[in-house]
Design a protein around this motif. Structure first.
Motif, short mmCIF file in Angstrom:
data_model
loop_
_atom_site.label_atom_id
_atom_site.label_comp_id
_atom_site.label_asym_id
_atom_site.label_seq_id
_atom_site.Cartn_x
_atom_site.Cartn_y
_atom_site.Cartn_z
N PHE A 95 20.29 -31.69 29.44
CA PHE A 95 19.82 -32.29 28.19
C PHE A 95 20.83 -32.20 27.04
O PHE A 95 21.22 -33.22 26.45
CB PHE A 95 18.49 -31.66 27.78
CG PHE A 95 17.90 -32.26 26.54
CD1 PHE A 95 17.23 -33.47 26.59
CD2 PHE A 95 18.02 -31.65 25.29
CE1 PHE A 95 16.70 -34.05 25.45
CE2 PHE A 95 17.50 -32.21 24.15
CZ PHE A 95 16.83 -33.42 24.23
N GLY A 96 21.26 -30.99 26.71
CA GLY A 96 22.17 -30.80 25.58
C GLY A 96 23.49 -31.52 25.77
O GLY A 96 24.03 -32.12 24.84
N ILE A 99 23.00 -35.22 25.20
CA ILE A 99 22.87 -35.49 23.76
C ILE A 99 24.26 -35.48 23.12
O ILE A 99 24.57 -36.30 22.26
CB ILE A 99 21.95 -34.44 23.09
CG1 ILE A 99 20.49 -34.67 23.50
CG2 ILE A 99 22.09 -34.43 21.57
CD1 ILE A 99 19.89 -35.97 23.02
N GLN A 100 25.09 -34.54 23.57
CA GLN A 100 26.43 -34.42 22.99
C GLN A 100 27.44 -35.34 23.68
O GLN A 100 28.65 -35.23 23.47
CB GLN A 100 26.88 -32.96 23.05
CG GLN A 100 26.00 -32.07 22.18
CD GLN A 100 26.43 -30.61 22.20
OE1 GLN A 100 27.58 -30.28 22.47
NE2 GLN A 100 25.48 -29.72 21.91
N ARG A 143 19.46 -24.17 30.23
CA ARG A 143 19.44 -25.20 29.17
C ARG A 143 20.21 -24.71 27.94
O ARG A 143 20.98 -25.46 27.34
CB ARG A 143 17.98 -25.48 28.81
CG ARG A 143 17.78 -26.45 27.68
CD ARG A 143 16.31 -26.67 27.38
NE ARG A 143 15.65 -25.45 26.91
CZ ARG A 143 14.37 -25.36 26.60
NH1 ARG A 143 13.59 -26.41 26.75
NH2 ARG A 143 13.84 -24.23 26.16
N ALA A 144 20.00 -23.41 27.58
CA ALA A 144 20.65 -22.87 26.39
C ALA A 144 22.16 -22.68 26.58
O ALA A 144 22.94 -22.87 25.65
CB ALA A 144 20.00 -21.54 26.02
N VAL A 147 25.70 -26.09 27.11
CA VAL A 147 26.66 -26.70 26.17
C VAL A 147 27.74 -25.70 25.70
O VAL A 147 28.44 -25.96 24.73
CB VAL A 147 25.93 -27.32 24.94
CG1 VAL A 147 25.20 -28.58 25.33
CG2 VAL A 147 24.98 -26.32 24.29
#
Lengths: 217, 310
Positions: A95-96, A99-100, A143-144, A147
């Motif tokens: 996800f991250g 987005i990036q 998830r954390a 990125v």
């Protein structure tokens, strides 16, 4: 280095003042304190989810006090895990990066790398509803970390796990945070958890931060 | 120094606790009470449906469905309810999110204002729409006239000629949609506000730490997470639009074959003394409403409840 200097944080009628805290780069900081003392509020302020009315927060010398959460490069694992019910484990980790706007191949490689580290490779297609507590924690951790954040904030991440899973996840957190070379701030109530993971120990007591040399109760 | 408790001490303590346990009255009367009240209301609804069904027959319903006016009415009903529902959701989802997630001055007053279409008598809504479109002027021109000017210009721009049909809102199909939307949107907003109120903002906050701005957190996390609420809001808006009568009567009129929807068809059939036809149209409405609402429950998939009644 996470540096919180003379911070005042207001959350409704609740206010914490003169918060001072420093965690060197690559270290593992533990924040303990009574329920309702404001530990989560400090973590939220660090992530940019709560405004700081005075003082400064900086990461590696860069002042991030006024920056939005998306600009801080901080991974956040909240107490309730907060997985996205409509996404698979793969989509959570990706996800991250999506987005990036990372490159697709890089995203795929990073998802598989983290899934390997977190031992959830066999779960990549599953949705959160079909996961156990430990598997959810690992997904949220992936998830954390995906990125490559400078800082990782963990808000009582192991509080809902049974004793066996708890020990497994502690070992996993230790290994993964070291492999990813991330500075971590971890909130916990458990002394055993604190002493196994922490390098720096802080206590939030009556609105003040006290630094200890070792884990305490 | 205190003595460690022996097995005998523990047993006697347990016995004394057992003797203190009181007998709790059965839960059955309470559950029967709940079921009784529920049954009374259910009986009223079923009674009305059975009475209607007894007053008509499949032959009457089939005959009614063959009537070109009713066929037109059914078509316009489906179309207008669908558009009113889509418009309601487009407005309700962001409005509900704004009210649930943000604090701003005058919020309580604005929140109360949104309930006006729910509180006002339906006829007043229709009358207010009529006055708004015909008596409220912007730069000396009424809103109705503005709508005609804007539509005519758009039509001419794309086709190169002036429209060869009657253009406008009032007493036309757009008035039906607007009348239905005015009321059904208020119900959808209330549902969406409750949905977002009950959803933790944590997922959106996590998304923001991962690089999302508020808009991305809304579209990628909050909206997909609220799909059940959106479905419920759509069902409620659709059902409300289907049953709307008063505002349509005043703002769109009830012209046969032009601004007729099923709810006004019932009125028209009664006004010409065809009670059987009116009941047949009502049964068609009941069938459509039940089919749609049952479908929504199926998609939702939730059974709800905590306890089995044995």
């Amino acid at each position: 280095m996470i540096s919180i200097k003379d911070c005042t944080i207001q959350a409704g009628n609740f206010k914490i003042t003169d918060i001072n805290m420093q965690i060197p780069t690559g270290s593992y900081g533990i924040l303990m304190g009574k329920t309702g003392s404001g530990k989560t509020t400090i973590l939220e302020a660090l992530c940019g989810l709560r405004k700081v009315s005075a003082g400064t927060i900086s990461i590696n010398g860069q002042d991030i006090t006024k920056k939005r959460p998306a600009e801080r490069n901080i991974g956040f694992l909240p107490q309730d895990i907060a997985l996205f019910e409509h996404m698979s484990v793969y989509e959570h980790i990706a996800f991250g990066m999506r987005i990036q706007k990372w490159d697709k191949k890089v995203i795929d490689d990073r998802v598989h790398e983290l899934a390997e580290q977190l031992q959830i490779k066999h779960l990549l297609e599953r949705k959160p509803a079909g996961l156990s507590g430990g598997e959810k924690q690992r997904t949220a951790m992936g998830r954390a970390l995906a990125v490559r954040p400078q800082v990782l904030c963990l808000d009582e991440p192991l509080s809902t796990l049974d004793d066996d899973t708890h020990e497994d996840v502690i070992n996993l957190i230790k290994a993964v945070t070291q492999e990813n070379e991330v500075t971590t701030l971890h909130i916990t109530h458990r002394k055993s958890e604190a002493s196994l993971l922490g390098d720096h120990f802080f206590e939030l007591c009556e609105g003040r931060i006290i630094q200890h040399q070792e884990a305490f109760v | 120094m205190s003595k460690a408790p022996t097995n005998v001490d523990v047993t006697s303590k347990a016995e004394s606790v057992t003797t203190k346990m009181r007998k709790v009255p059965s839960d059955k009367p309470f559950i029967f009470g709940l079921a009784f009240i529920f049954s009374l209301y259910l009986l009223l609804i079923l009674g009305m449906l059975v009475a209607d069904a007894n007053y008509t027959s499949f032959a009457d319903i089939a005959k009614t469905l063959e009537n070109p006016n009713i066929q037109y009415s059914l078509k316009i009903t489906m179309l207008s309810c669908f558009i009113a529902t889509i418009l309601s959701i487009i407005v309700a989802v962001p409005t509900g999110y704004l009210l649930a997630r943000f604090r701003f001055p005058g919020k309580a007053a604005l929140d109360a204002l949104l309930d006006i279409p729910i509180i006002l008598p339906p006829l007043v809504i229709g009358l207010s729409l009529l006055i708004l479109f015909h008596k409220f002027a912007i730069f000396g021109t009424s809103i109705e006239e503005w709508c005609v000017i804007i539509f005519t210009n758009i039509y001419s721009f794309f086709t190169g000629k002036a429209p060869d049909f009657s253009v406008g809102v009032t007493y036309k199909v757009p008035a039906i949609i607007l009348a239905q939307f005015s009321v059904s949107c208020a119900f959808a907003v209330r549902t969406m506000r409750n949905t977002f109120d009950q959803m933790s903002p944590r997922q959106e906050q996590v998304a923001m730490t991962l690089g999302c701005n508020r808009s991305q957190a809304f579209w990628l996390i909050a909206v997909p997470g609220a799909w059940r609420g959106i479905l419920t809001a759509a069902a409620l808006a659709w059902a409300r639009a289907l049953g709307e009568f008063g505002p349509i009567l005043i703002f769109a009129g009830t012209t046969r074959g032009r601004t007729e929807v099923l709810s006004t068809s019932v009125f028209l059939e009664i006004s010409i003394g065809n009670l059987e036809g009116a009941v047949a149209v009502s049964m068609i409405m009941v069938a459509i409403a039940l089919a749609v609402l049952f479908l929504v429950r199926l998609i939702d998939g939730r059974k709800g409840g905590l306890y089995d009644i044995n």
